[in-house]
Design a protein around this motif. Structure first.
Motif, PDB file in Angstrom:
ATOM      1  N   ALA A 184     -14.727 117.879 172.203  1.00 40.40           N
ATOM      2  CA  ALA A 184     -14.586 116.518 171.697  1.00 40.40           C
ATOM      3  C   ALA A 184     -15.959 115.975 171.300  1.00 40.40           C
ATOM      4  O   ALA A 184     -16.964 116.247 171.965  1.00 40.40           O
ATOM      5  N   VAL A 185     -15.986 115.216 170.203  1.00 40.34           N
ATOM      6  CA  VAL A 185     -17.246 114.658 169.716  1.00 40.34           C
ATOM      7  C   VAL A 185     -17.923 113.836 170.806  1.00 40.34           C
ATOM      8  O   VAL A 185     -19.143 113.935 171.007  1.00 40.34           O
ATOM      9  N   SER A 186     -17.165 113.038 171.533  1.00 39.19           N
ATOM     10  CA  SER A 186     -17.751 112.178 172.567  1.00 39.19           C
ATOM     11  C   SER A 186     -18.435 112.997 173.655  1.00 39.19           C
ATOM     12  O   SER A 186     -19.511 112.626 174.145  1.00 39.19           O
ATOM     13  N   GLU A 187     -17.829 114.122 174.045  1.00 41.51           N
ATOM     14  CA  GLU A 187     -18.430 114.964 175.084  1.00 41.51           C
ATOM     15  C   GLU A 187     -19.653 115.703 174.553  1.00 41.51           C
ATOM     16  O   GLU A 187     -20.631 115.898 175.291  1.00 41.51           O
ATOM     17  N   PHE A 188     -19.613 116.115 173.307  1.00 38.44           N
ATOM     18  CA  PHE A 188     -20.782 116.756 172.693  1.00 38.44           C
ATOM     19  C   PHE A 188     -21.973 115.799 172.691  1.00 38.44           C
ATOM     20  O   PHE A 188     -23.083 116.170 173.087  1.00 38.44           O
ATOM     21  N   LEU A 189     -21.749 114.565 172.285  1.00 39.45           N
ATOM     22  CA  LEU A 189     -22.840 113.588 172.225  1.00 39.45           C
ATOM     23  C   LEU A 189     -23.384 113.282 173.619  1.00 39.45           C
ATOM     24  O   LEU A 189     -24.602 113.198 173.826  1.00 39.45           O
ATOM     25  N   ARG A 190     -22.489 113.133 174.574  1.00 37.43           N
ATOM     26  CA  ARG A 190     -22.915 112.837 175.946  1.00 37.43           C
ATOM     27  C   ARG A 190     -23.591 114.043 176.592  1.00 37.43           C
ATOM     28  O   ARG A 190     -24.624 113.909 177.261  1.00 37.43           O
ATOM     29  N   GLY A 191     -23.018 115.224 176.398  1.00 33.19           N
ATOM     30  CA  GLY A 191     -23.526 116.427 177.050  1.00 33.19           C
ATOM     31  C   GLY A 191     -24.902 116.860 176.571  1.00 33.19           C
ATOM     32  O   GLY A 191     -25.668 117.463 177.322  1.00 33.19           O
ATOM     33  N   THR A 192     -25.227 116.539 175.320  1.00 32.00           N
ATOM     34  CA  THR A 192     -26.535 116.909 174.768  1.00 32.00           C
ATOM     35  C   THR A 192     -27.498 115.732 174.719  1.00 32.00           C
ATOM     36  O   THR A 192     -28.656 115.902 174.346  1.00 32.00           O
ATOM     37  N   ASN A 193     -27.003 114.540 175.075  1.00 29.85           N
ATOM     38  CA  ASN A 193     -27.814 113.326 174.980  1.00 29.85           C
ATOM     39  C   ASN A 193     -28.354 113.154 173.557  1.00 29.85           C
ATOM     40  O   ASN A 193     -29.510 112.783 173.339  1.00 29.85           O
ATOM     41  N   ALA A 194     -27.497 113.460 172.591  1.00 36.42           N
ATOM     42  CA  ALA A 194     -27.916 113.457 171.191  1.00 36.42           C
ATOM     43  C   ALA A 194     -28.180 112.043 170.670  1.00 36.42           C
ATOM     44  O   ALA A 194     -27.525 111.079 171.058  1.00 36.42           O
ATOM     45  N   ILE A 195     -29.155 111.954 169.784  1.00 37.24           N
ATOM     46  CA  ILE A 195     -29.419 110.736 169.031  1.00 37.24           C
ATOM     47  C   ILE A 195     -28.552 110.813 167.778  1.00 37.24           C
ATOM     48  O   ILE A 195     -28.581 111.820 167.062  1.00 37.24           O
ATOM     49  N   VAL A 196     -27.793 109.776 167.481  1.00 35.62           N
ATOM     50  CA  VAL A 196     -26.943 109.786 166.297  1.00 35.62           C
ATOM     51  C   VAL A 196     -27.651 109.022 165.183  1.00 35.62           C
ATOM     52  O   VAL A 196     -27.966 107.837 165.323  1.00 35.62           O
ATOM     53  N   LEU A 197     -27.920 109.723 164.067  1.00 38.50           N
ATOM     54  CA  LEU A 197     -28.651 109.121 162.960  1.00 38.50           C
ATOM     55  C   LEU A 197     -27.976 109.451 161.618  1.00 38.50           C
ATOM     56  O   LEU A 197     -27.339 110.497 161.481  1.00 38.50           O
ATOM     57  N   ASP A 198     -28.151 108.574 160.674  1.00 37.90           N
ATOM     58  CA  ASP A 198     -27.600 108.771 159.330  1.00 37.90           C
ATOM     59  C   ASP A 198     -28.589 109.597 158.522  1.00 37.90           C
ATOM     60  O   ASP A 198     -29.491 109.049 157.868  1.00 37.90           O
ATOM     61  N   VAL A 199     -28.460 110.924 158.565  1.00 32.06           N
ATOM     62  CA  VAL A 199     -29.467 111.807 157.956  1.00 32.06           C
ATOM     63  C   VAL A 199     -28.862 112.815 156.984  1.00 32.06           C
ATOM     64  O   VAL A 199     -29.553 113.732 156.547  1.00 32.06           O
ATOM     65  N   SER A 200     -27.590 112.663 156.645  1.00 29.36           N
ATOM     66  CA  SER A 200     -26.962 113.667 155.792  1.00 29.36           C
ATOM     67  C   SER A 200     -26.238 113.018 154.619  1.00 29.36           C
ATOM     68  O   SER A 200     -26.072 111.792 154.555  1.00 29.36           O
ATOM     69  N   GLU A 201     -25.803 113.855 153.711  1.00 30.51           N
ATOM     70  CA  GLU A 201     -25.000 113.403 152.572  1.00 30.51           C
ATOM     71  C   GLU A 201     -24.023 114.516 152.218  1.00 30.51           C
ATOM     72  O   GLU A 201     -24.285 115.703 152.489  1.00 30.51           O
ATOM     73  N   PRO A 202     -22.880 114.165 151.634  1.00 29.73           N
ATOM     74  CA  PRO A 202     -21.869 115.171 151.310  1.00 29.73           C
ATOM     75  C   PRO A 202     -22.423 116.215 150.338  1.00 29.73           C
ATOM     76  O   PRO A 202     -23.214 115.901 149.442  1.00 29.73           O
ATOM     77  N   ARG A 203     -22.000 117.461 150.520  1.00 30.58           N
ATOM     78  CA  ARG A 203     -22.399 118.521 149.595  1.00 30.58           C
ATOM     79  C   ARG A 203     -21.661 118.363 148.268  1.00 30.58           C
ATOM     80  O   ARG A 203     -20.543 117.913 148.236  1.00 30.58           O
TER      81      ARG A 203
END
Length: 203
Positions: A184-203
Motif C-alpha cells: 500500500a502507498v501509505s505503508e511504503f511512505l511510512r516504512g521508508t520515511n519518504a519525502i513526497v515531492l512534485d518532481v516528475s511529469e508524465p512520459r
C-alpha cells in the motif's frame, strides 16, 4: 528459490516497519524485456501506473554541514534537506524533471539564512551504477528503498504522483532483479520515511 542476503535484508526492513500489506513476487528472467502492460499482468496490478522504480541521484554540489550520527535501519540520519544522495521512487509512466527536483529540495528549507542558494541543487545526476550498488547494496533493476546498506546518507523521495495511484498499491524493486515488492502507498511512505515531492511529469 534462492533467497539472497540482499532479499533477506529488504524483507527484514519491511517486516520491522509493519508493512502488513506487502507482497513479494518472483518474476520470470525475461521480465525486463517485456512491455509495461505485460509486466503489469505478471504482477497482477490493475494499472501500469502502479509499477515503480528507484533511482539514486547525487547532488554534485553537496557540502556537508555537520557530523552525521548513525540512524536506525531504513532512515536517513543526516538532514534530508541537505543529503548528498537521494533515492527517487518514481512510476515508470513518469519521468524525473531534475529542475523540479532541485527546486523542491531547495524548498524543504524555509526562506531565510538556512535556505540554499538557487544553484545548490542545480547539478543533480544519476549516480554511477557501481556507486548505487555500493550504497544501496542492490544491483541493477533490483534496487529497493527498503533495507539499503547506507541509510545514513540516502534520503528517500517519492514522487507526488504516486499518491494519486488507484488502487493505492505500488510495486517496486525487491532487492533482486527477479523479485518485486508490492505494498500500500501509505505503508511504503511510512516504512521508508519518504519525502513526497512534485518532481516528475508524465512520459
Amino acid at each position: 528459490v534462492d533467497i539472497t542476503p540482499e532479499l533477506r535484508r529488504a524483507r527484514r526492513h519491511v517486516q520491522s516497519t509493519g508493512c502488513y500489506s506487502s507482497e513479494w513476487k518472483l518474476c520470470p528472467p525475461d521480465y525486463y524485456e517485456l512491455g509495461l502492460d505485460e509486466r503489469r499482468g505478471i504482477l497482477g496490478a490493475q494499472s501500469t501506473s502502479q509499477l515503480c522504480k528507484a533511482c539514486l541521484f547525487e547532488n554534485k554540489n553537496f557540502v556537508e554541514e555537520e557530523t552525521r550520527a548513525s540512524g536506525k535501519e531504513g532512515t536517513c540520519s543526516s538532514d534530508p534537506t541537505n543529503s548528498r544522495y537521494y533515492l527517487i521512487v518514481i512510476q515508470y509512466v513518469e519521468s524525473i524533471n531534475t529542475k523540479k527536483l532541485g527546486s523542491e529540495l531547495r524548498g524543504l528549507r524555509p526562506p531565510g539564512p538556512t535556505r540554499f542558494g538557487p544553484g545548490y541543487f542545480s547539478d543533480l545526476r544519476l549516480a554511477p551504477e557501481e556507486i548505487s550498488e555500493k550504497l544501496t547494496g542492490y544491483g541493477h533493476n533490483g534496487v529497493s528503498p527498503f533495507g539499503m546498506l547506507d541509510t545514513g546518507s540516502i534520503a528517500v523521495v517519492a514522487c507526488e504522483s504516486i499518491r494519486s495511484v488507484r488502487p493505492a498499491f505500488v510495486w517496486m524493486g525487491g532487492g533482486h532483479r527477479d523479485w518485486k515488492l508490492g505494498m500500500a502507498v501509505s505503508e511504503f511512505l511510512r516504512g521508508t520515511n519518504a519525502i513526497v515531492l512534485d518532481v516528475s511529469e508524465p512520459r
